[in-house]
Scaffold this active site. Structure first.
Site, PDB file in Angstrom:
ATOM      1  N   ASN A  29       0.842  -1.211   0.000  1.00  0.00           N
ATOM      2  CA  ASN A  29       0.000   0.000   0.000  1.00  0.00           C
ATOM      3  C   ASN A  29       0.873   1.257   0.000  1.00  0.00           C
ATOM      4  OD1 ASN A  29      -1.604  -2.260   0.931  1.00  0.00           O
ATOM      5  ND2 ASN A  29      -3.155  -0.809   1.576  1.00  0.00           N
ATOM      6  N   GLU A  80      -2.958   0.398  -3.999  1.00  0.00           N
ATOM      7  CA  GLU A  80      -2.228  -0.800  -3.577  1.00  0.00           C
ATOM      8  C   GLU A  80      -1.895  -1.678  -4.782  1.00  0.00           C
ATOM      9  OE1 GLU A  80      -4.831  -3.519  -1.547  1.00  0.00           O
ATOM     10  OE2 GLU A  80      -6.594  -2.395  -2.153  1.00  0.00           O
TER      11      GLU A  80
HETATM   12  C1  FMN Z   1      -6.082  -6.412  -8.660  1.00  0.00           C
HETATM   13  C2  FMN Z   1      -6.976  -6.068  -7.505  1.00  0.00           C
HETATM   14  C3  FMN Z   1      -8.331  -5.885  -7.726  1.00  0.00           C
HETATM   15  C4  FMN Z   1      -9.179  -5.578  -6.664  1.00  0.00           C
HETATM   16  N1  FMN Z   1     -10.523  -5.394  -6.912  1.00  0.00           N
HETATM   17  C5  FMN Z   1     -11.347  -5.097  -5.885  1.00  0.00           C
HETATM   18  C6  FMN Z   1     -12.750  -4.875  -6.117  1.00  0.00           C
HETATM   19  O1  FMN Z   1     -13.243  -4.917  -7.252  1.00  0.00           O
HETATM   20  N2  FMN Z   1     -13.546  -4.612  -5.044  1.00  0.00           N
HETATM   21  C7  FMN Z   1     -13.037  -4.540  -3.757  1.00  0.00           C
HETATM   22  O2  FMN Z   1     -13.789  -4.304  -2.837  1.00  0.00           O
HETATM   23  N3  FMN Z   1     -11.717  -4.695  -3.518  1.00  0.00           N
HETATM   24  C8  FMN Z   1     -10.870  -4.989  -4.544  1.00  0.00           C
HETATM   25  N4  FMN Z   1      -9.531  -5.178  -4.310  1.00  0.00           N
HETATM   26  C9  FMN Z   1      -9.026  -4.776  -3.010  1.00  0.00           C
HETATM   27  C10 FMN Z   1      -8.946  -5.836  -1.998  1.00  0.00           C
HETATM   28  O3  FMN Z   1     -10.166  -5.816  -1.315  1.00  0.00           O
HETATM   29  C11 FMN Z   1      -7.784  -5.338  -1.141  1.00  0.00           C
HETATM   30  O4  FMN Z   1      -6.603  -5.751  -1.765  1.00  0.00           O
HETATM   31  C12 FMN Z   1      -7.872  -5.722   0.258  1.00  0.00           C
HETATM   32  O5  FMN Z   1      -8.862  -4.923   0.806  1.00  0.00           O
HETATM   33  C13 FMN Z   1      -6.543  -5.545   1.004  1.00  0.00           C
HETATM   34  O6  FMN Z   1      -6.442  -4.342   1.664  1.00  0.00           O
HETATM   35  P1  FMN Z   1      -5.220  -4.040   2.631  1.00  0.00           P
HETATM   36  O7  FMN Z   1      -3.968  -3.918   1.823  1.00  0.00           O
HETATM   37  O8  FMN Z   1      -5.546  -2.726   3.273  1.00  0.00           O
HETATM   38  O9  FMN Z   1      -5.117  -5.138   3.615  1.00  0.00           O
HETATM   39  C14 FMN Z   1      -8.655  -5.463  -5.352  1.00  0.00           C
HETATM   40  C15 FMN Z   1      -7.273  -5.642  -5.132  1.00  0.00           C
HETATM   41  C16 FMN Z   1      -6.430  -5.945  -6.183  1.00  0.00           C
HETATM   42  C17 FMN Z   1      -4.969  -6.127  -5.932  1.00  0.00           C
HETATM   43  N1  ADP Z   2       3.786 -10.247  -4.175  1.00  0.00           N
HETATM   44  C1  ADP Z   2       3.590  -9.251  -3.302  1.00  0.00           C
HETATM   45  N2  ADP Z   2       2.972  -8.105  -3.684  1.00  0.00           N
HETATM   46  C2  ADP Z   2       2.753  -7.106  -2.806  1.00  0.00           C
HETATM   47  N3  ADP Z   2       3.111  -7.140  -1.491  1.00  0.00           N
HETATM   48  C3  ADP Z   2       3.740  -8.253  -1.046  1.00  0.00           C
HETATM   49  C4  ADP Z   2       3.998  -9.353  -1.922  1.00  0.00           C
HETATM   50  N4  ADP Z   2       4.629 -10.323  -1.207  1.00  0.00           N
HETATM   51  C5  ADP Z   2       4.774  -9.856   0.039  1.00  0.00           C
HETATM   52  N5  ADP Z   2       4.251  -8.600   0.168  1.00  0.00           N
HETATM   53  C6  ADP Z   2       4.265  -7.836   1.429  1.00  0.00           C
HETATM   54  O1  ADP Z   2       2.957  -7.901   1.997  1.00  0.00           O
HETATM   55  C7  ADP Z   2       2.588  -6.596   2.477  1.00  0.00           C
HETATM   56  C8  ADP Z   2       1.097  -6.358   2.353  1.00  0.00           C
HETATM   57  O2  ADP Z   2       0.267  -7.336   2.909  1.00  0.00           O
HETATM   58  P1  ADP Z   2      -1.256  -6.976   3.206  1.00  0.00           P
HETATM   59  O3  ADP Z   2      -1.861  -8.205   3.791  1.00  0.00           O
HETATM   60  O4  ADP Z   2      -1.900  -6.364   2.009  1.00  0.00           O
HETATM   61  O5  ADP Z   2      -1.141  -5.959   4.373  1.00  0.00           O
HETATM   62  P2  ADP Z   2      -1.423  -4.401   4.454  1.00  0.00           P
HETATM   63  O6  ADP Z   2      -2.869  -4.296   4.771  1.00  0.00           O
HETATM   64  O7  ADP Z   2      -0.554  -3.909   5.576  1.00  0.00           O
HETATM   65  O8  ADP Z   2      -1.083  -3.788   3.133  1.00  0.00           O
HETATM   66  C9  ADP Z   2       3.323  -5.637   1.564  1.00  0.00           C
HETATM   67  O9  ADP Z   2       3.516  -4.346   2.134  1.00  0.00           O
HETATM   68  C10 ADP Z   2       4.630  -6.356   1.303  1.00  0.00           C
HETATM   69  O10 ADP Z   2       5.576  -6.000   2.298  1.00  0.00           O
HETATM   70 MG    MG Z   3      -2.154  -4.276   1.377  1.00  0.00          MG
END
Ligand code: FMN
Ligand code: ADP
Ligand code: MG
Length: 156
Positions: A29, A80
């Site tokens: 993120n 993200e």
């Molecule tokens: C390629 C991609 C597509 C996504 N599409 C959606 C979506 O259509 N709707 C949604 O609610 N979240 C979507 N997400 C978000 C996920 O819900 C999100 O990665 C998750 O909330 C993780 O959040 P965090 O990094 O704060 O933990 C998407 C994430 C990725 C990487």
């Molecule tokens: N292939 C990958 N792509 C993105 N982040 C990755 C990957 N592998 C490991 N990570 C690590 O995972 C962390 C994110 O995990 P995530 O569960 O989304 O937590 P957060 O809600 O804190 O973003 C990244 O900040 C990174 O350090």
């Molecule tokens: Mg994340």
């Protein structure tokens, strides 16, 4: 989209922790400063492009710009990336360099976590295919990915 490619970089911060725990798709993120400085014409949604952690190898990635409607995160816009590569460990605090080269779809709500996971997996497959096309592949070699960290001013 005419405003692509879009280049950006920033120090990875913690998100909500949903990515790896609930979806098994970790997303790195970007900090608030990057989110607040996005050009207004860059629509929320799912994009693909290239990413490098701290001037390391350049990998394919998918990018989500939006509010994660499935998680009802209405307050905080997030930017993200899931990098299509297996990393041995987390890289919070490192600088992520990305270029978005194409748009896939808008963010959507889903009736189950499995449906969200399937949609993201489709995005990943679409990204892999598109990024092999010459117009996208050429950005992998861009000099942007070689800007040393000590030459970065104000996040640009
Ligand atoms: C390629 C991609 C597509 C996504 N599409 C959606 C979506 O259509 N709707 C949604 O609610 N979240 C979507 N997400 C978000 C996920 O819900 C999100 O990665 C998750 O909330 C993780 O959040 P965090 O990094 O704060 O933990 C998407 C994430 C990725 C990487
Ligand atoms: N292939 C990958 N792509 C993105 N982040 C990755 C990957 N592998 C490991 N990570 C690590 O995972 C962390 C994110 O995990 P995530 O569960 O989304 O937590 P957060 O809600 O804190 O973003 C990244 O900040 C990174 O350090
Ligand atoms: Mg994340």
């Amino acid at each position: 989209m005419k405003h692509l490619p879009y280049f950006c970089l920033g120090k990875m911060v913690r998100g909500f922790g949903w990515g790896s725990k609930q979806l098994d798709i970790p997303t790195s993120n970007f900090p608030e400063q990057v989110v607040d400085n996005l050009p207004p014409h860059l629509s929320p949604g799912i994009y693909y492009g290239w990413a490098s952690v701290g001037n390391g190898d350049v990998h394919k990635m998918v990018l989500n710009i939006g509010w994660n409607p499935y998680y009802k995160n209405t307050k905080k816009k997030s930017v993200e990336n899931y990098i299509i590569h297996i990393f041995k460990e987390d890289f919070y605090g490192e600088i992520l360099y990305i270029v978005s080269t194409g748009y896939i779809r808008p963010e959507k709500n889903f009736s189950s976590v499995d449906a969200l996971i399937f949609a993201i997996q489709d995005d990943i497959e679409e990204a892999k295919r598109q990024l092999d096309l010459p117009e996208h592949l050429k950005l992998k070699e861009d000099n942007f990915f070689h800007i040393p960290e000590n030459k970065i001013m104000n996040g640009h």
